[in-house]
Design an enzyme around this catalytic site. Structure first.
Site, short mmCIF file in Angstrom:
data_model
loop_
_atom_site.label_atom_id
_atom_site.label_comp_id
_atom_site.label_asym_id
_atom_site.label_seq_id
_atom_site.Cartn_x
_atom_site.Cartn_y
_atom_site.Cartn_z
N GLU A 104 0.82 -1.22 0.00
CA GLU A 104 0.00 0.00 0.00
C GLU A 104 0.85 1.26 0.00
O GLU A 104 2.07 1.20 0.21
CB GLU A 104 -0.94 0.00 1.21
CG GLU A 104 -0.22 0.05 2.54
CD GLU A 104 -1.19 -0.09 3.73
OE1 GLU A 104 -2.24 -0.73 3.60
OE2 GLU A 104 -0.85 0.47 4.79
N HIS A 106 0.43 5.67 1.10
CA HIS A 106 -0.37 6.74 1.71
C HIS A 106 0.53 7.93 1.95
O HIS A 106 1.76 7.85 1.84
CB HIS A 106 -1.03 6.25 2.99
CG HIS A 106 -0.19 5.35 3.85
ND1 HIS A 106 0.98 5.78 4.44
CD2 HIS A 106 -0.31 4.03 4.18
CE1 HIS A 106 1.50 4.77 5.13
NE2 HIS A 106 0.76 3.69 4.98
N HIS A 110 5.41 6.20 8.48
CA HIS A 110 5.57 5.19 9.53
C HIS A 110 7.01 5.23 10.06
O HIS A 110 7.94 5.32 9.26
CB HIS A 110 5.35 3.77 8.99
CG HIS A 110 3.94 3.44 8.60
ND1 HIS A 110 2.85 3.74 9.37
CD2 HIS A 110 3.47 2.80 7.51
CE1 HIS A 110 1.76 3.30 8.77
NE2 HIS A 110 2.10 2.73 7.63
N HIS A 144 4.97 0.17 0.22
CA HIS A 144 5.66 -0.65 1.22
C HIS A 144 4.83 -1.89 1.53
O HIS A 144 3.60 -1.90 1.41
CB HIS A 144 5.94 0.16 2.50
CG HIS A 144 4.72 0.75 3.13
ND1 HIS A 144 4.12 1.90 2.65
CD2 HIS A 144 3.97 0.37 4.20
CE1 HIS A 144 3.08 2.19 3.40
NE2 HIS A 144 2.95 1.27 4.34
N CYS A 158 4.94 0.18 15.37
CA CYS A 158 4.79 1.17 14.30
C CYS A 158 4.24 2.46 14.90
O CYS A 158 3.16 2.48 15.47
CB CYS A 158 3.86 0.64 13.21
SG CYS A 158 3.59 1.83 11.88
#
Lengths: 190, 190
Positions: A104, A106, A110, A144, A158
């Site tokens: 995914e 975004h 992270h 990732h 995370c």
């Protein structure tokens, strides 16, 4: 090993051995939303004792994503720090051997640290070998995916902003472009 | 165990065994300020490999506080995630057996998870026993202190806002008030 309740009186805490109060390990549940847990409204817990097996007292083991799907496999989520006042949450994800997170992208970032086992992750077009306590930074707008592909569980903390955009999965056209890189093609699971 | 360089080409990363490139463990240094590291201006590192001994490749071991003092003992700091884009940092603190952090208070919040050993911490007027992977939340405006008083190192990750107020130590009057609680009196080191 059983562990004591998280909250103790100050006198007891300073002097008494921990009382035995083993907590059950809950099965993964769909309770608590995409990082916006119902618990967010409650006062934060001061002390959450770790149990054996990468579980925590009275902390639910959550499904990885509420909407399900076949784009991930054998992965759970626990919300260790809901982020009250910090603007950031700390989650523990655990992937069983052979499992993987969603491929995914975004806008949000992270910061990850490996807490259990080993595996690999894709960040952009590079595959990294991951071992205990390695740190991984996923920049904004970067594809990732994490995989437990070394015969072990892969567990990681995370850190992420509480308020964040939703992840996007690759379209067929994007996936075809990503797969033009042989290293990526050999790694990703969709 | 030697570990590979943090940055690898995608092809090499996907196929080749890790090259041996052991990194030296630096002594604590005063470089990098109170959570406002010079590295903040640099692009973040994607992968920081853990070394044995709770050290990370090319990551400096920092002094706990730059202004020194006798209000802490045998404690170091490593900035794992400088917080680019997240507004939060992740630091690793390690206290040698017998050491302790400063007894202090501030408006900002800490979320902590134990990464090594065991010890205790004071939060408010309660002393908590800490073991591996326990989670601790330090609310705003709450006196706190960590101690490695169980014959082991105490190492922990601490999530904190990048922009934060400076800690305050107790005045004599405040310390006297805190010490009226026997559990606190027996625990704190100033």
């Amino acid at each position: 090993m059983g562990k004591a309740n998280a909250t103790m009186s100050s006198a007891a805490a300073a002097t008494a051995p921990a009382a035995q109060a083993p907590a059950a390990t809950p099965a993964p549940t769909a309770a608590h939303g995409h990082g916006h847990a119902a618990g967010e409204q409650q006062p934060p817990r001061i002390h959450i004792r770790a149990q054996d097996g990468y579980r925590w007292d009275e902390l639910p083991v959550l499904v990885y994503k509420e909407d399900g799907g076949t784009h991930f496999k054998s992965i759970t989520r626990q919300l260790l720090c809901p982020g009250q006042g910090l603007g950031c949450e700390l989650r523990y994800f655990e992937i069983e051997p052979g499992g993987h997170s969603t491929l995914e992208v975004h806008q949000h970032i992270h910061s990850v640290i490996i807490l259990r086992g080993r595996g690999q992750c894709l960040v952009g077009e590079t595959v990294y070998d991951l071992a205990l306590h390695d740190v991984i930074y996923i920049p904004t707008a970067t594809w990732h995916q994490f995989r437990a592909n070394q015969g072990e569980h892969l567990g990681f903390l995370c850190m992420v902003n509480h308020d964040r955009d939703r992840p996007t999965r690759p379209t067929e056209a994007v996936e075809a472009r990503l797969r033009q890189n042989p290293a990526v093609d050999g790694f990703i699971r969709t």
